[in-house]
Design a protein around this motif. Structure first.
Motif, short mmCIF file in Angstrom:
data_model
loop_
_atom_site.label_atom_id
_atom_site.label_comp_id
_atom_site.label_asym_id
_atom_site.label_seq_id
_atom_site.Cartn_x
_atom_site.Cartn_y
_atom_site.Cartn_z
N SER A 1 1.09 -1.17 -0.26
CA SER A 1 0.15 0.40 0.22
C SER A 1 0.91 1.18 0.08
O SER A 1 2.23 1.06 0.12
N ARG A 2 0.42 2.38 -1.26
CA ARG A 2 1.37 3.80 -0.65
C ARG A 2 0.69 4.55 0.38
O ARG A 2 0.65 5.56 -0.20
N ARG A 3 -0.99 4.48 0.81
CA ARG A 3 -1.02 4.98 1.51
C ARG A 3 -0.37 5.29 3.00
O ARG A 3 -0.54 6.04 3.53
N PHE A 4 -0.19 3.93 3.42
CA PHE A 4 0.78 3.56 4.50
C PHE A 4 1.81 3.24 4.63
O PHE A 4 2.97 3.38 3.78
N LEU A 5 2.78 3.03 5.77
CA LEU A 5 4.21 3.41 5.65
C LEU A 5 4.58 2.17 6.68
O LEU A 5 3.93 0.70 7.00
N ASN A 6 5.90 2.08 6.45
CA ASN A 6 6.32 0.36 6.30
C ASN A 6 7.01 0.53 7.36
O ASN A 6 7.64 1.03 8.57
N VAL A 7 6.57 -0.38 9.02
CA VAL A 7 6.56 -0.70 10.07
C VAL A 7 7.45 -1.14 10.66
O VAL A 7 8.21 -1.22 11.59
N THR A 8 8.20 -2.04 9.59
CA THR A 8 8.80 -2.44 9.65
C THR A 8 10.34 -2.00 10.18
O THR A 8 11.50 -2.62 10.89
N TYR A 9 10.49 -0.35 9.84
CA TYR A 9 11.41 0.44 10.19
C TYR A 9 11.51 0.82 11.53
O TYR A 9 11.79 2.30 11.97
N ILE A 10 9.71 0.60 12.44
CA ILE A 10 9.75 1.11 13.88
C ILE A 10 10.94 0.61 14.53
O ILE A 10 12.01 -0.73 14.87
N ARG A 11 11.17 1.73 15.54
CA ARG A 11 12.70 1.22 16.28
C ARG A 11 11.62 1.20 18.14
O ARG A 11 11.40 1.87 18.14
N PRO A 12 12.08 0.35 18.00
CA PRO A 12 10.96 -0.22 19.75
C PRO A 12 11.24 0.72 20.79
O PRO A 12 10.63 1.19 21.41
N GLN A 13 12.11 0.52 20.55
CA GLN A 13 12.82 1.52 22.07
C GLN A 13 12.66 3.01 21.77
O GLN A 13 13.12 3.41 22.83
N ASN A 14 12.37 3.67 20.77
CA ASN A 14 11.97 4.63 21.04
C ASN A 14 10.90 5.17 21.06
O ASN A 14 10.11 5.78 21.10
N ILE A 15 9.65 4.31 21.39
CA ILE A 15 7.98 4.38 21.63
C ILE A 15 8.57 4.81 22.72
O ILE A 15 9.20 4.15 24.14
N ALA A 16 7.63 5.88 23.04
CA ALA A 16 7.30 6.64 24.63
C ALA A 16 6.39 5.43 25.92
O ALA A 16 7.75 5.25 26.85
N GLU A 17 6.60 4.01 25.32
CA GLU A 17 6.17 3.38 26.71
C GLU A 17 7.22 1.91 26.60
O GLU A 17 6.29 1.67 28.02
N TYR A 18 8.04 1.95 25.70
CA TYR A 18 9.02 1.75 26.16
C TYR A 18 9.52 1.53 27.19
O TYR A 18 10.26 1.23 28.15
N ALA A 19 9.89 2.84 27.93
CA ALA A 19 10.40 3.54 28.51
C ALA A 19 9.94 3.46 29.96
O ALA A 19 10.31 2.99 31.45
N THR A 20 8.12 2.70 29.98
CA THR A 20 7.57 2.33 31.70
C THR A 20 7.49 1.22 31.49
O THR A 20 6.17 0.89 32.48
N LEU A 21 8.19 0.48 30.64
CA LEU A 21 7.90 -0.54 30.30
C LEU A 21 8.01 -1.67 31.99
O LEU A 21 8.76 -1.17 32.71
N PRO A 22 6.86 -2.63 32.63
CA PRO A 22 7.04 -3.43 33.90
C PRO A 22 8.93 -4.44 32.98
O PRO A 22 9.28 -4.50 32.11
N ALA A 23 9.60 -4.33 34.47
CA ALA A 23 10.53 -4.54 34.45
C ALA A 23 11.38 -6.45 33.50
O ALA A 23 11.73 -6.65 32.25
N GLU A 24 10.10 -7.21 33.48
CA GLU A 24 10.13 -8.36 33.11
C GLU A 24 9.74 -8.02 31.41
O GLU A 24 10.40 -8.47 31.14
N ALA A 25 8.52 -7.24 31.10
CA ALA A 25 8.42 -7.25 30.02
C ALA A 25 9.65 -6.16 29.00
O ALA A 25 10.04 -6.61 27.98
N LYS A 26 10.81 -5.71 30.15
CA LYS A 26 11.75 -4.87 29.39
C LYS A 26 12.65 -5.65 28.80
O LYS A 26 13.34 -5.55 27.96
N ALA A 27 12.61 -6.16 29.57
CA ALA A 27 13.98 -7.31 29.99
C ALA A 27 13.64 -8.27 28.55
O ALA A 27 14.34 -9.06 27.52
N GLN A 28 12.40 -9.05 27.70
CA GLN A 28 12.00 -9.82 27.00
C GLN A 28 12.80 -8.89 25.60
O GLN A 28 12.78 -9.10 24.88
N VAL A 29 12.12 -7.60 25.77
CA VAL A 29 12.18 -6.48 24.36
C VAL A 29 14.03 -6.86 24.66
O VAL A 29 14.40 -6.66 23.36
N ASP A 30 14.67 -6.44 25.58
CA ASP A 30 15.51 -6.54 25.74
C ASP A 30 16.85 -7.59 24.39
O ASP A 30 17.44 -7.63 23.80
#
Length: 752
Positions: free
Chosen positions: A269-298
């Motif tokens: 689709s040319r209407r929307f963006l490529n989400v594979t280029y998202i950086r998870p660590q730059n999402i606002a909610e990443y900084a407030t993740l519970p310790a266990e969830a943040k460890a999983q992401v890391d």
């Protein structure tokens, strides 16, 4: 013996044929000039097949006559055209298909929902002439073609009525409603500036920027592939180098799960963006993740982070497999009330197209990729009960796909803001692909937008592709576009300018005509279908003007001169590439290159493109070696190598003659690659072109191609990470610390 006069237009006998008349009635060009200026007539076979794709039966003499009668009847009943382009700030004249004895009433609903308070007068057209068809203008030199850049000129017929709308109609998209007797009609008015104004900063002096394949530049925080976090850092650092923009690869939406299509020019689709280029660590909610969830992401990041140091082809599927799991963890953690409100606002603003996209992603993930053995794409429509039941049963996954688009939009906006905060005049320059995947969301959710019957878009034979090209993309149906005021194109352009200061349009000839290739006939045996370029250029002008942006059209290859004139008249920049810029546009390798002063002012000028090896590689004949290795040559390698050498010699001659390079460097190219690359950019900096562009691959000394046309999986297209001449990875935070990049920036700034 009498000399033979070369044919340059269709004969009266051919023009009189019912099939030819029917084709022209439905917007087909029945002949064209190729890149070499050769006159070519479209075959009957191609015309019949393309007409069928438009829903017109031309399979027999009887069906052709019937179709001509139907078209004439439909035209006689239509009160006004469904899409009308006018010039903001000028009175507009719009012809109605009614006579002077009918009572006419007209009103305009403005884009903001209010009623136009200006004057709409009527007058009787006393006499006139029929405007020539656009394609007829193409048959000769057509100085008059420039007139097509003005507002709509009616096909005047004695005794008909015209509406005269005063000049106070504001710029924008409005709805005209007309009644004439018992007949009723509506039309979309695209009231656009006559041309896109050049931003003040670019008026002052020409501006330069960098070009890069965003995915190729990675840092320690990347997930094996360059992302929007890298883009933000690159833009900030590029601004410090003196650049005013950065052109990146298309970032249109792709498949929701692996396997991913590597080519950014074949999006879902040319209407929307490529989400594979998202950086998870730059999402606002990443900084407030519970310790266990943040460890999983890391931990997921750590599983692919080492790939950021690998100079070999990127594994885009492994990167997305890990990153998508991390994104789901962050999504499931939820948002605070303010963030949830922002997310819901995004969804409301994006409208039903976002819901369609999220539905397609859901079906793709749960029922399988549509291009494999799964038949849901063909057997189930988006409105079917099975699809709706699937959405209800997996509402969380549906919402997740909407959320991904919101996050991608936030991160691209953050990158653009970093560019503007750094002082860039334009910032991000987005690239618009020609079309979409035939099995993507656009074609599934809204099949009425596209032509049917197995036609695809490509281009006829040219210098570089003697067999022509079939890009496998379904073409927009011009009838649908016209009947809906080109709304789908407007939404797409608006979405791109929401994130960028400039938009580059790949194959801009597609605004005028597209080469439709019927299934089974091959790329050579297609036909050009014409589009309302005034409508699309009008939308580009409106959206660019609203954000103070610019539009660049890739006008290389088979592009008639009148197209370039019209684009220039509308303020759309063309494209100049040094390796292609020969005197008189000669196609012959070895012919002389033109001096810098002969480049177009109304252009984006560069040394190279993403379809060529980086300049260091081109100078060392990487394209010859690669094509031989991949068996892409149609003749002896010695012949191709000789043409490449002749081309390089001609470039060295131009650089020496113009004073950019000493003769001894030209005589020993391999020992002076960096100096020659800088000399080519110094010549670029002396052109009058409004925008100039240097590639990051040329800055770091990369030799490998990002893309080899004519290949798919035979070469690692669109998966080559940024590396220097020694194949050492150059990370995001290292790019602008490179002495070579700094030297090239100085050349572009004119300080060296």
């Amino acid at each position: 013996m009498a000399s033979t006069i070369e044919q340059r237009s269709e004969s009266p006998e051919r023009l009189a044929r019912p099939l030819i008349r029917l084709a022209k009635t439905h917007g087909l060009s029945t002949s064209f000039f190729d890149q070499l200026g050769n006159y070519t007539e479209i075959s009957d076979e191609a015309l019949v097949a393309v007409l069928a794709a438009l829903g017109v039966d031309a399979s027999s003499e009887q069906s052709i006559e019937h179709a001509l009668e139907q078209a004439a009847q439909a035209d006689s009943k239509r009160l006004l055209k469904p899409t009308i382009t006018t010039i903001a700030g000028s009175p507009a004249t719009i012809e109605l298909n009614c006579t002077a004895d009918e009572t006419v009433n007209a009103s305009i609903e403005l884009e903001d929902g209010t009623t136009f308070a200006g004057t709409i007068a009527t007058r009787t057209i006393e006499a006139g002439h029929h405007t020539e068809q656009a394609e007829q203008a193409e048959q000769t030199d057509h100085a008059s073609r420039a007139k097509h850049t003005e507002h709509i000129t009616p096909t005047e017929t004695t005794g008909h009525i015209a509406l005269i709308i005063d000049a106070s109609l504001p710029m924008g998209y409005h709805t005209l409603t007309v009644t004439a007797g018992e007949r009723h009609g509506t039309a979309t008015i695209i009231n656009a500036p006559s041309r896109i104004p050049v931003p003040t900063a670019v008026q002052e002096h020409h501006r330069w920027g960098w070009m890069t394949q965003m995915y190729s530049v990675r840092s320690a925080d990347s997930w094996g592939v360059g992302d929007y976090g890298d883009l933000k850092l690159l833009l900030g650092d590029a601004a410090k180098s003196g650049a005013d923009f950065m052109l990146i690869n298309p970032i249109h939406a792709g498949a929701p799960i692996p396997p991913l299509e590597p080519s950014p020019y074949l999006p879902e689709s040319r209407r929307f963006l490529n989400v594979t280029y998202i950086r998870p660590q730059n999402i606002a909610e990443y900084a407030t993740l519970p310790a266990e969830a943040k460890a999983q992401v890391d931990a997921l990041h750590a599983s692919v982070a080492e790939r950021n140091n690998d100079a070999g082809p990127m594994d885009i599927n492994a990167a997305w497999h890990a990153k998508r799991q991390a994104l789901r963890i962050i999504f499931d953690a939820g948002r605070n009330a303010k963030r949830e409100m922002e997310f819901m606002h995004f969804r409301t603003t994006a409208g039903p197209d976002l819901e369609s996209f999220a539905t397609w992603c859901l079906c793709f993930e749960l029922w399988g990729a549509p291009w494999e053995s799964n038949r849901w794409f063909f057997e189930k429509s988006i409105d079917s009960s099975e699809v709706q039941a699937l959405v209800e049963a997996h509402k969380d996954l549906f919402d997740f796909n909407c959320w991904l688009q919101w996050i991608a939009s936030e991160q691209v906006n953050a990158a653009q803001q970093a560019a503007l905060d750094g002082g860039m005049a334009l910032g991000l320059m987005m690239d618009m692909a020609v079309g979409v995947h035939s099995l993507g969301v656009d074609a599934w959710a809204n099949p009425e937008r596209f032509a049917t019957g197995g036609v695809s878009v490509g281009c006829p034979p040219d210098f570089y592709n003697q067999q022509g090209q079939d890009w496998g993309q379904p073409p927009f149906n011009p009838r649908y576009l016209e009947s809906t005021g080109y709304r789908v194109y407007r939404d797409m352009v608006h979405a791109m300018f929401a994130h960028a200061g400039a938009v580059r349009i790949d194959h801009i000839l597609g605004l005028f005509r597209l080469w439709w290739i019927p299934a089974g006939l091959g790329a050579k045996n297609g036909a050009y279908v014409n589009y309302d370029h005034e409508a699309m250029l009008g939308m580009l002008a409106i959206e660019a003007t609203r954000v103070g942006g610019m539009v660049i059209g890739e006008d290389l290859g088979t592009v008639p001169d009148y197209v370039r004139r019209i684009l220039a008249d509308h303020g759309v920049l063309g494209t100049e590439v040094e390796w292609f810029a020969r005197v008189d546009d000669s196609p012959n390798a070895g012919d002389p290159y033109k001096p810098a002063c002969d480049y177009r002012k109304q252009a984006l000028a560069s040394v190279t493109t993403h379809d060529l090896p980086p300049t260091a590689g081109y100078l060392q004949f990487e394209h010859v070696k690669l094509r031989e290795q991949l068996q892409l040559l149609s003749g002896p390698v010695e012949e191709f190598a000789a043409s490449a050498l002749a081309e390089r010699t001609a470039m060295m001659n131009r650089l020496v003659e113009s004073g950019y390079l000493p003769q001894q460097y030209a005589d020993n190219v391999d020992e002076h690659i960096q100096s020659i690359v800088e000399a080519m950019h110094a010549m670029l900096a002396d052109t009058p072109s409004l925008l100039l562009q240097a590639a990051l691959v040329d800055g770091v000394g990369e030799c490998r191609s990002q893309n080899q046309p004519g290949t798919s999986w035979e070469y690692s297209n669109w998966r080559v990470p940024l590396a220097d001449e020694h194949l050492t990875v150059v990370h995001t935070d290292e790019v602008f610390q490179s002495s070579r990049v700094q030297a090239l920036a100085q050349v572009m700034c004119g300080t060296r």
